[in-house]
Scaffold this active site. Structure first.
Site, PDB file in Angstrom:
ATOM      1  N   ILE A   1       0.837  -1.205   0.000  1.00 14.61           N
ATOM      2  CA  ILE A   1       0.000   0.000   0.000  1.00 14.61           C
ATOM      3  C   ILE A   1       0.871   1.254   0.000  1.00 14.61           C
ATOM      4  O   ILE A   1       0.624   2.206  -0.754  1.00 14.61           O
ATOM      5  CB  ILE A   1      -0.967  -0.014   1.216  1.00 14.61           C
ATOM      6  CG1 ILE A   1      -1.917  -1.229   1.154  1.00 14.61           C
ATOM      7  CG2 ILE A   1      -1.763   1.293   1.306  1.00 14.61           C
ATOM      8  CD1 ILE A   1      -2.861  -1.265  -0.031  1.00 14.61           C
TER       9      ILE A   1
ATOM     10  N   GLY B   1      -6.199  -2.292   8.157  1.00 14.18           N
ATOM     11  CA  GLY B   1      -5.734  -3.342   9.055  1.00 14.18           C
ATOM     12  C   GLY B   1      -5.787  -2.919  10.512  1.00 14.18           C
ATOM     13  O   GLY B   1      -5.604  -3.742  11.417  1.00 14.18           O
TER      14      GLY B   1
ATOM     15  N   SER C   1     -10.922  -0.743   4.829  1.00  9.81           N
ATOM     16  CA  SER C   1     -10.196  -1.763   4.062  1.00  9.81           C
ATOM     17  C   SER C   1     -10.614  -1.765   2.593  1.00  9.81           C
ATOM     18  O   SER C   1     -11.598  -1.123   2.203  1.00  9.81           O
ATOM     19  CB  SER C   1     -10.483  -3.137   4.659  1.00  9.81           C
ATOM     20  OG  SER C   1     -11.814  -3.505   4.321  1.00  9.81           O
ATOM     21  N   CYS C   2      -9.891  -2.536   1.804  1.00 12.68           N
ATOM     22  CA  CYS C   2     -10.214  -2.653   0.375  1.00 12.68           C
ATOM     23  C   CYS C   2     -11.637  -3.174   0.180  1.00 12.68           C
ATOM     24  O   CYS C   2     -12.375  -2.679  -0.678  1.00 12.68           O
ATOM     25  CB  CYS C   2      -9.207  -3.573  -0.307  1.00 12.68           C
ATOM     26  SG  CYS C   2      -8.935  -5.126   0.560  1.00 12.68           S
TER      27      CYS C   2
ATOM     28  N   HIS D   1     -16.262  -7.581   7.748  1.00 14.17           N
ATOM     29  CA  HIS D   1     -16.217  -6.726   6.552  1.00 14.17           C
ATOM     30  C   HIS D   1     -17.464  -5.873   6.366  1.00 14.17           C
ATOM     31  O   HIS D   1     -17.372  -4.669   6.170  1.00 14.17           O
ATOM     32  CB  HIS D   1     -16.003  -7.595   5.308  1.00 14.17           C
ATOM     33  CG  HIS D   1     -14.823  -8.491   5.409  1.00 14.17           C
ATOM     34  ND1 HIS D   1     -14.886  -9.767   5.921  1.00 14.17           N
ATOM     35  CD2 HIS D   1     -13.536  -8.282   5.079  1.00 14.17           C
ATOM     36  CE1 HIS D   1     -13.694 -10.321   5.897  1.00 14.17           C
ATOM     37  NE2 HIS D   1     -12.854  -9.443   5.390  1.00 14.17           N
ATOM     38  N   GLY D   2     -18.632  -6.526   6.364  1.00 19.30           N
ATOM     39  CA  GLY D   2     -19.865  -5.776   6.143  1.00 19.30           C
ATOM     40  C   GLY D   2     -20.095  -4.741   7.234  1.00 19.30           C
ATOM     41  O   GLY D   2     -20.230  -3.532   6.946  1.00 19.30           O
TER      42      GLY D   2
ATOM     43  N   HIS E   1     -10.684  -9.677  -4.905  1.00 19.16           N
ATOM     44  CA  HIS E   1     -11.812 -10.188  -4.115  1.00 19.16           C
ATOM     45  C   HIS E   1     -13.068 -10.075  -4.985  1.00 19.16           C
ATOM     46  O   HIS E   1     -13.165  -9.163  -5.820  1.00 19.16           O
ATOM     47  CB  HIS E   1     -12.099  -9.319  -2.887  1.00 19.16           C
ATOM     48  CG  HIS E   1     -10.947  -9.121  -1.961  1.00 19.16           C
ATOM     49  ND1 HIS E   1     -10.291 -10.131  -1.313  1.00 19.16           N
ATOM     50  CD2 HIS E   1     -10.360  -7.973  -1.515  1.00 19.16           C
ATOM     51  CE1 HIS E   1      -9.360  -9.640  -0.513  1.00 19.16           C
ATOM     52  NE2 HIS E   1      -9.373  -8.316  -0.629  1.00 19.16           N
TER      53      HIS E   1
HETATM   54  P1  NAD Z   1       2.938  -4.919   3.486  1.00 18.74           P
HETATM   55  O1  NAD Z   1       3.400  -5.987   4.377  1.00 18.74           O
HETATM   56  O2  NAD Z   1       2.966  -5.130   2.017  1.00 18.74           O
HETATM   57  O3  NAD Z   1       3.735  -3.581   3.774  1.00 18.74           O
HETATM   58  C1  NAD Z   1       3.989  -3.113   5.075  1.00 18.74           C
HETATM   59  C2  NAD Z   1       5.321  -2.396   5.080  1.00 18.74           C
HETATM   60  O4  NAD Z   1       5.552  -1.850   6.367  1.00 18.74           O
HETATM   61  C3  NAD Z   1       6.486  -3.326   4.762  1.00 18.74           C
HETATM   62  O5  NAD Z   1       7.339  -2.690   3.827  1.00 18.74           O
HETATM   63  C4  NAD Z   1       7.181  -3.484   6.114  1.00 18.74           C
HETATM   64  O6  NAD Z   1       8.566  -3.692   5.989  1.00 18.74           O
HETATM   65  C5  NAD Z   1       6.893  -2.142   6.752  1.00 18.74           C
HETATM   66  N1  NAD Z   1       6.991  -2.152   8.212  1.00 18.74           N
HETATM   67  C6  NAD Z   1       7.243  -3.190   9.041  1.00 18.74           C
HETATM   68  N2  NAD Z   1       7.272  -2.773  10.314  1.00 18.74           N
HETATM   69  C7  NAD Z   1       7.030  -1.448  10.292  1.00 18.74           C
HETATM   70  C8  NAD Z   1       6.931  -0.440  11.299  1.00 18.74           C
HETATM   71  N3  NAD Z   1       7.100  -0.706  12.571  1.00 18.74           N
HETATM   72  N4  NAD Z   1       6.642   0.833  10.921  1.00 18.74           N
HETATM   73  C9  NAD Z   1       6.463   1.135   9.628  1.00 18.74           C
HETATM   74  N5  NAD Z   1       6.549   0.218   8.631  1.00 18.74           N
HETATM   75  C10 NAD Z   1       6.832  -1.055   8.963  1.00 18.74           C
HETATM   76  O7  NAD Z   1       1.469  -4.566   3.982  1.00 18.74           O
HETATM   77  P2  NAD Z   1       0.340  -3.852   3.146  1.00 18.74           P
HETATM   78  O8  NAD Z   1      -0.403  -4.878   2.376  1.00 18.74           O
HETATM   79  O9  NAD Z   1       0.906  -2.675   2.438  1.00 18.74           O
HETATM   80  O10 NAD Z   1      -0.641  -3.399   4.304  1.00 18.74           O
HETATM   81  C11 NAD Z   1      -0.481  -2.169   4.993  1.00 18.74           C
HETATM   82  C12 NAD Z   1      -1.805  -1.783   5.624  1.00 18.74           C
HETATM   83  O11 NAD Z   1      -2.771  -1.616   4.570  1.00 18.74           O
HETATM   84  C13 NAD Z   1      -2.419  -2.828   6.567  1.00 18.74           C
HETATM   85  O12 NAD Z   1      -3.144  -2.141   7.551  1.00 18.74           O
HETATM   86  C14 NAD Z   1      -3.360  -3.590   5.661  1.00 18.74           C
HETATM   87  O13 NAD Z   1      -4.385  -4.234   6.354  1.00 18.74           O
HETATM   88  C15 NAD Z   1      -3.884  -2.460   4.808  1.00 18.74           C
HETATM   89  N6  NAD Z   1      -4.439  -2.860   3.503  1.00 18.74           N
HETATM   90  C16 NAD Z   1      -3.825  -3.813   2.756  1.00 18.74           C
HETATM   91  C17 NAD Z   1      -4.389  -4.165   1.541  1.00 18.74           C
HETATM   92  C18 NAD Z   1      -3.785  -5.236   0.682  1.00 18.74           C
HETATM   93  O14 NAD Z   1      -4.503  -5.928  -0.026  1.00 18.74           O
HETATM   94  N7  NAD Z   1      -2.499  -5.414   0.674  1.00 18.74           N
HETATM   95  C19 NAD Z   1      -5.543  -3.522   1.087  1.00 18.74           C
HETATM   96  C20 NAD Z   1      -6.112  -2.493   1.856  1.00 18.74           C
HETATM   97  C21 NAD Z   1      -5.550  -2.181   3.081  1.00 18.74           C
END
Ligand code: NAD
Length: 345
Positions: A13, A113, A142-143, A196-197, A222
């Site tokens: 993200i 998240g 969330s997505c 989710h809902g 999804h």
């Molecule tokens: P990811 O694991 O791809 O990326 C997270 C990043 O944060 C990594 O680069 C990691 O190294 C870094 N990180 C680790 N510890 C950290 C810290 N203490 N402080 C800052 N950064 C740190 O995860 P993501 O998929 O990008 O998800 C990030 C957020 O977005 C979560 O809350 C997730 O639920 C939400 N989200 C994810 C998606 C998806 O499909 N991937 C969709 C919507 C929302």
């Protein structure tokens, strides 16, 4: 003057939000954080984003130069240069990070998240931009919840009453994830209803909604199977509902059979043809031939590109917190036009 934006967590993200911020004329990236000198740093270097370490340990900051990357400092130094931080760390780190952001006096946008309770405020552009104006911190839902919001909020605005049941058919892992599954099973979420809902009610409490969820072995999207009960005398038709979605920003409605877009595989192939980086699809995809209003009950399917639908919402959320645009439609138009220009679309 451009709003100074920090990205804490440059993963799936974070790297996408950073690009979308950089595309906006009213925002600039002051830095992104990494946990160490890994291949993901290369992208930040190429884009010219200053690199910072996710905490303040001087030894870990020094480790970046040993790995061949210039690190501008720790998180505190990055926050000192920012007006707002977009927290894209893995879920459930929000409470610890929020304390740091508050101490630094920086506004914060979290991701789905994190729980709603972290900030007591959540965000979705079409649902509750107004409620977020000038706030110190929020959470972009969330997505999946973003997808529900995009199609259900305009429907609710038309008929002012909706009772929704949906089944979320969820991708098992993102394409770059190692170690998540299932790879040969269909796994129901045995927490009923799934979160989710009901999460939609954090941004649009007027919509009554429940959900079930299952994870399936795919990485690309999804799919939601939705029924939505309209109030008696709603006056809507299948065609008028499709028309509502055609007018809604960030929703694509297409005929699956006619366009040979009968599955998520083909929808993502179309997304790659559109030409955004990573083959992203910011819009929610609704199959026109999968929409049917029977009496008061609407049935439809929609598909969500989980890695990218929330990206433009993060940009609108920044404007809401900074109080620079009070009209959600104006913000959405500005965000999307800037992203399109950035990709020469
Ligand atoms: P990811 O694991 O791809 O990326 C997270 C990043 O944060 C990594 O680069 C990691 O190294 C870094 N990180 C680790 N510890 C950290 C810290 N203490 N402080 C800052 N950064 C740190 O995860 P993501 O998929 O990008 O998800 C990030 C957020 O977005 C979560 O809350 C997730 O639920 C939400 N989200 C994810 C998606 C998806 O499909 N991937 C969709 C919507 C929302």
């Amino acid at each position: 003057m451009a709003m100074k934006v920090a990205i804490n967590g440059f993963g799936t993200i974070g790297k996408r939000v950073a690009d979308a911020v950089a595309a906006q004329a009213d925002m600039e990236i002051v830095g992104v954080t990494k946990t160490g000198p890994s291949f993901g740093c290369e992208l930040a270097v190429r884009r010219g984003f200053p690199l910072y370490y996710t905490s303040d340990d001087a030894g870990r900051v020094a480790a970046f130069s040993e790995g061949g990357y210039e690190c501008a400092g720790g998180l505190s130094e990055l926050l000192a240069a920012a007006d707002v931080v977009v927290d894209c760390s893995p879920g459930k780190m929000g409470a610890e990070n929020l304390t740091k952001y508050r101490k630094a006096g920086v506004k914060a946008v979290f991701q789905g998240g994190e729980p709603h309770a972290l900030t007591g405020l959540s965000y979705s552009s079409s649902a509750n931009h107004d409620a977020n104006l000038g706030a110190d911190a929020t959470r972009v839902v969330s997505c999946n919840t973003t997808g529900l919001s995009r199609t259900l909020v305009p429907l609710w605005e038309t008929c002012r009453s909706l009772a929704v049941e949906c089944t979320m058919i969820r991708r098992a892992a993102d394409p770059g994830d190692l170690g998540k599954g299932p790879i040969n099973a269909i796994k129901p979420v045995l927490n009923v209803p799934s979160h989710h809902g009901p999460d939609l009610m954090t941004v649009k409490p007027e919509i009554r909604i429940n959900s079930l969820a299952v994870a399936v072995p795919t990485t690309i999207m999804h799919v939601h199977a939705i029924t939505a009960d309209q109030p008696a005398g709603h006056g809507l038709t299948t065609e008028s509902i499709i028309e509502i979605w055609r007018r809604q920003p960030r929703v694509i409605v297409m005929k699956g059979a006619e366009n040979r877009l009968t599955s998520t595989a083909e929808v993502m192939e179309m997304a790659r043809d559109i030409g955004r980086k990573w083959g992203d699809l910011h819009e929610i995809f609704v199959w026109e031939d999968g929409v049917s209003l029977q009496g008061d009950r609407l049935y439809y399917f929609q598909a969500i590109h989980q890695e990218s639908d929330v990206i433009p919402e993060n940009i609108d959320a920044i404007r809401a917190l900074m109080g620079t645009e009070s009209d959600w439609r104006a913000s959405v138009a500005r965000t999307d036009a800037a992203i399109s220009a950035y990709y020469n679309l």
